[in-house]
Structure formats: C-alpha cells, structure tokens
Design an enzyme around this catalytic site. Structure first.
Site, PDB file in Angstrom:
ATOM      1  N   GLY A  83       0.760  -1.241   0.000  1.00  0.00           N
ATOM      2  CA  GLY A  83       0.000   0.000   0.000  1.00  0.00           C
ATOM      3  C   GLY A  83       0.788   1.285   0.000  1.00  0.00           C
TER       4      GLY A  83
ATOM      5  NE  ARG B 280       0.145   2.609  -5.978  1.00  0.00           N
ATOM      6  CZ  ARG B 280      -0.909   2.659  -6.797  1.00  0.00           C
ATOM      7  NH1 ARG B 280      -0.819   3.278  -7.946  1.00  0.00           N
ATOM      8  NH2 ARG B 280      -2.055   2.104  -6.450  1.00  0.00           N
TER       9      ARG B 280
ATOM     10  CB  CYS C 276     -12.591   5.920 -30.928  1.00  0.00           C
ATOM     11  SG  CYS C 276     -11.689   5.982 -32.440  1.00  0.00           S
ATOM     12  CD  GLU C 277     -13.874   5.612 -23.870  1.00  0.00           C
ATOM     13  OE1 GLU C 277     -14.031   4.665 -24.667  1.00  0.00           O
ATOM     14  OE2 GLU C 277     -14.037   5.503 -22.660  1.00  0.00           O
TER      15      GLU C 277
HETATM   16  N1  LLP Z   1      -1.596  -7.085  -1.304  1.00  0.00           N
HETATM   17  C1  LLP Z   1      -2.871  -7.173  -1.704  1.00  0.00           C
HETATM   18  C2  LLP Z   1      -3.736  -8.204  -1.116  1.00  0.00           C
HETATM   19  C3  LLP Z   1      -3.382  -6.279  -2.668  1.00  0.00           C
HETATM   20  O1  LLP Z   1      -4.652  -6.367  -3.037  1.00  0.00           O
HETATM   21  C4  LLP Z   1      -2.519  -5.306  -3.220  1.00  0.00           C
HETATM   22  C5  LLP Z   1      -3.009  -4.378  -4.242  1.00  0.00           C
HETATM   23  C6  LLP Z   1      -1.184  -5.270  -2.791  1.00  0.00           C
HETATM   24  C7  LLP Z   1      -0.755  -6.174  -1.823  1.00  0.00           C
HETATM   25  C8  LLP Z   1      -0.184  -4.282  -3.332  1.00  0.00           C
HETATM   26  O2  LLP Z   1      -0.546  -2.970  -3.076  1.00  0.00           O
HETATM   27  P1  LLP Z   1       0.446  -1.779  -3.498  1.00  0.00           P
HETATM   28  O3  LLP Z   1       1.705  -1.914  -2.690  1.00  0.00           O
HETATM   29  O4  LLP Z   1       0.709  -1.934  -4.937  1.00  0.00           O
HETATM   30  O5  LLP Z   1      -0.312  -0.560  -3.184  1.00  0.00           O
HETATM   31  N2  LLP Z   1      -4.948  -0.901  -9.976  1.00  0.00           N
HETATM   32  C9  LLP Z   1      -4.836   0.066  -8.903  1.00  0.00           C
HETATM   33  C10 LLP Z   1      -4.186  -0.546  -7.687  1.00  0.00           C
HETATM   34  C11 LLP Z   1      -4.929  -1.741  -7.177  1.00  0.00           C
HETATM   35  C12 LLP Z   1      -4.237  -2.367  -5.988  1.00  0.00           C
HETATM   36  C13 LLP Z   1      -4.781  -3.721  -5.757  1.00  0.00           C
HETATM   37  N3  LLP Z   1      -4.191  -4.406  -4.655  1.00  0.00           N
HETATM   38  C14 LLP Z   1      -4.054   1.281  -9.378  1.00  0.00           C
HETATM   39  O6  LLP Z   1      -3.672   1.338 -10.546  1.00  0.00           O
HETATM   40  O7  LLP Z   1      -3.860   2.231  -8.608  1.00  0.00           O
END
Ligand code: LLP
Length: 472
Positions: free
Chosen positions: A276, A321, A389-390
C-alpha cells in the site's frame, strides 16, 4: 521528505533524481524518474545508460522502459529496512499484480523477495520465472477450484479469503495432498485510509476477507481441519497510501487477532500487513520513503506484541507499486495536434488508455517531459490526448511542455505499476513492447503485439466464411 528538486529550473531537468546532494539514501518511490535518469550531450534523456530516443527507434513506440537498477534498489531498501528495524524474522513479497512478467518476477526473486499472486495466470508466470513455491503466496477473493488445485500442486501458501474457499480447499487438500496445506487467513480490519475509493480494501464494506464478526467461527473451523495448517493472518488496507498511521493501527489489530488465533490452538506465526505504500506521480505527492515506512510498520508490530504479550511473529509486507512504479517510464511519439481557440491545445500521442488505463479509471495525474528536448524552456500548456476513440482518453491534462512537434518523444513518468498489468487491446491497438535497461544495455522483456497477435485467438465459424473474406 520528498527529494524531487522543486527548483525554479523551467526545463525537463527539474525531474531528474537528486542523488548526489544528500547523505540520506534516495528512495525511488519519492522520485518521478528512475534513479539512473540523466541528460546526455545531445540534450536527450537517458535511462540505464540508454538514450530514450534511440530505444524508441530500435524497439518502436510506445515503449515501456524499465530501469533494472531502480527496481533492485527498491527491493534492497525493503529487505534491508526490515532486517535493520525488525527484531524478528521478516519477508518482503512482491505483489506481482503491479507488473507480472517473467523478467520482473525473476529480478525480485533474485533480490531474495517472495511473490504474491492473485490468479492462476500470475501463479503460472511466477513459477515459470523460477520462483520456489515456498516463497509464493496466493491471494484472491474468488479462486476457482482449478486455481486452488494448481496452488496445491505447486505447494505455495494460500491466503484464504472466504468460507467457500476455505471449505473447497479443505476438501481438495484431503483428497490430493498427503501433508497439510499451509494457509493464511485474510481478515477485514475495518481500517479506513485516504486513497481512491476503488483501491481501498481495509474498510468493513469491502469484498475482501472475512468480516471481523466471523473471526472466532473461522478460527474454530480451521482448528478442526487436519488437512489445513493455518500459519498466519493477513490484511491489506489499500493502495497509494501516504500516511503511516493506518498501517500502525493495522499492526495492533492483527496482533490482537493473532493472539486470539493462538488461543484456538492455531500454529499462527506469520503476520502479513499487505502493501500500500504510495509513490510520487507529481511533485506535490509526498509519501514516506520505503525505509521510513518499513521502520514505522516494524516498530508498530514490535510494540503491539509487547503490549499484548505475544512473541514476535514473522512479519511479511507485500508491496507492489512502491517496488516497481518509479522504475519505469513510458515513451510515446507525438503526432497530431489541435488548437481549440481560447480553450486548450491538444497534442496526441500514439498510445493512451490501452497502455495506461489509470487516468481514465482513477483520474490519476501524471507528469511528462520531452525526452529529446530536455533543456528546452517550458513554454506551452497542452493537454496530452491518447489515440483511442473516446473523449476521456486523456493521458495528462494541462501539461507544461516545451514547444512540441510531431516525432518528438514524450515520456510519462512513474508508469511501472498497474500500467502494463492493466493494459488492454481497446480499439485493437497492440500492447507496447517493454525493454529492461542497465549500464547501457537494453533487453527486450515483452514483445510488441502485432496485428497477427491480435487475431491469434479469433475463430471464424465456417458458416461466416464468405469467399470474399481475405484472411491473410
Ligand atoms: N496485497 C494485496 C492483497 C493487494 O490487493 C494489493 C493491491 C497489494 C498487496 C499491493 O498494493 P500496493 O503496494 O501496490 O499498493 N490498480 C490500482 C491498484 C490496485 C491495488 C490492488 N491491490 C491502481 O492502478 O492504482
């Protein structure tokens, strides 16, 4: 503290990472460009010792350019941070949904990280990348029976999200496995954090994990299953989070639940706090550094264990991320433009929502530079549109750029996370290629999709085959 230079320099140089100026290690998640970004004597942007314009000439456009040094640095900062600040055992696992492909999985594996997967496809990719199943954790809120079977065959750890999965796995395990299957339980902690509502997951009204009301019932059920061995608890509260407090609160909640689970006789020794941590997409984003975040989480778990009188669990974090986001840029080629008098000027690039669906999905804001005009003064405010196209296919609204011409190379920064992994073929546009750069060398890690690739899985029933259809 954010280390992007906020100087008055009115050129593309303003986003270069500030590496030399301080003794504090630079945290890539606080930078817009990869750590190896430089401007060369042709006034061109280089990443990993490779000129971006040349890479585009060689590999085509648009192009994802992934900097190996930055990715390895983020892995090391997480790993070393836990080793320095947590007194117990720890493991960092990469949430491969951020970018799942053989090269990325293999780099993070070689840095000693584990991997988190959320589908049979991600599990398969990870296994093919050579990751050992003891380092793989399988998430997901609706794993199919065949995904669960693949997980059992591979021997990875499974994070159970709900009752159906718990019962299905218990029966698959007793039929197919001679030894108990290692599971963790995903719980919904009821913790709010400030991020886009689509990427918040820890609040009670979430589709993920067991509701806190059911926890005791779940612990009692799992304790009776001889085919399952519950080794830990997990929660993930959301993504692109800049505050430290929600994860500190989470540590306390999870430690209390760990103690409760131990009371049911479960052999739980793992506490997984999810991922996160946010990254900088613009100079006004201000996430903590990786090390600051790790320290806050590690200390919160230690003090919660002390307060609730339990011994330190193995602590797992699963960032996505912040490991890969800032390690990559996307290079596009500028094409047509349109001036709407008194309103705005559009310039269009040769990609958009199919290679980066984040702006249209979450209204995400990005920054851009012109790779072949790094020192040119920023004299124009333009809206960078995609080619789909959007009308909503806008990559960046009101970007400040030098005067651009068709053929210029426009770079969007910090595109490593959730760009390639969420890319589509909308408008039958092939997904871009990706190259990995390091010390002046570039390697193709994902091939560009061709027209043939787009038709590969199409099937035309015989009765629709008219003689005049040319299928070559
Ligand atoms: N663990 C679980 C159970 C998760 O669902 C996620 C992300 C992570 C770890 C990793 O989270 P991070 O460190 O990447 O924040 N598509 C969205 C982000 C969706 C995140 C889904 N879960 C975007 O482009 O912002």
């Amino acid at each position: 503290m954010l280390s992007i230079e906020r100087s008055s320099q009115n050129t593309g140089h303003r986003y270069l990472p500030q590496i030399e100026s301080s003794n504090v290690p630079v945290s890539p998640n606080q930078q817009l460009l990869p750590l190896t970004a430089k401007v060369n004597s042709n006034d061109n942007l280089e990443i990993g010792g490779c000129e971006v314009k040349r890479l585009v000439e060689q590999y085509g456009s648009p192009l994802y350019i992934l900097d190996e040094a930055t990715l390895r640095t983020t892995c090391q900062q997480y790993r070393d941070g836990f080793a320095d600040y947590y007194s117990g055992e720890s493991q960092v696992i990469y949430a491969s949904k951020a970018w799942s492909c053989l090269a990325v999985c293999s780099i993070v594996n070689s840095e000693g990280l584990g991997l988190d997967v959320v589908s049979g496809g991600e599990l398969y990719t990870t296994l093919q990348a050579g990751v050992e199943s003891k380092n793989i954790y399988f998430h997901g809120n609706n794993k199919s029976a065949s995904e669960l079977e693949l997980a059992v065959e591979s021997g990875c750890q499974i994070i159970i999200d709900n009752w159906l999965e718990l019962k299905t796995l218990a029966s698959i395990a007793s039929e197919k496995s001679t030894k108990p299957i290692k599971i963790l339980l995903r719980l919904t902690p009821g913790i709010e954090c400030h991020t886009h509502e689509y990427i918040r997951t820890g609040h009670l009204d979430s589709k993920f994990g067991f509701d806190p009301n059911q926890i005791e019932e779940v612990f009692a059920f799992v304790a009776k299953q001889s085919s399952l061995e519950c080794i830990g608890l997990h929660a993930h509260i959301g993504s692109q989070i800049f505050e430290r407090q929600p994860h500190q609160d989470l540590a306390d909640v999870l430690v209390q639940w760990l103690k409760k689970a131990q009371g049911y006789g479960l052999p739980v020794t793992i506490l997984n706090v999810g991922g996160g941590l946010g990254i900088c997409y613009t100079e006004s984003d201000d996430p903590p550094s990786i090390t600051e975040w790790v320290k806050a989480v590690a200390k919160a778990v230690e003090s919660a264990c002390d307060r609730h009188q339990i011994s330190l669990p193995k602590l797992i974090a699963e960032p996505g991320r912040s490991l890969v986001g800032s390690a990559c840029i996307t290079a596009y080629t500028v094409g047509s433009d349109k001036e709407v008098p008194g309103i705005r000027k559009y310039i269009t690039v040769d990609g958009g929502m199919s290679d980066n669906p984040r702006p249209i999905t979450y209204q995400s804001v990005y920054r851009t530079i012109i790779a072949n005009k790094m020192s040119a003064p920023l004299t124009e405010t333009v809206t960078v549109a995609g080619k789909h196209c959007e009308s909503g296919d806008v990559v960046i609204k009101d970007a400040t750029l030098p005067k651009t011409e068709p053929g210029d190379i426009l770079v969007v920064m910090a595109t490593g996370a959730y760009n390639y992994s969420m890319a589509s073929n909308y408008n039958r546009i092939g997904r871009p290629a990706a190259v990995l750069v390091k010390d002046g060398e570039a390697n193709l890690i994902i091939e560009r999709e061709t027209y043939q690739h787009l038709l590969e899985r199409d099937r035309l029933p015989e009765r629709l085959r008219y003689p005049n259809i040319n299928q070559d």
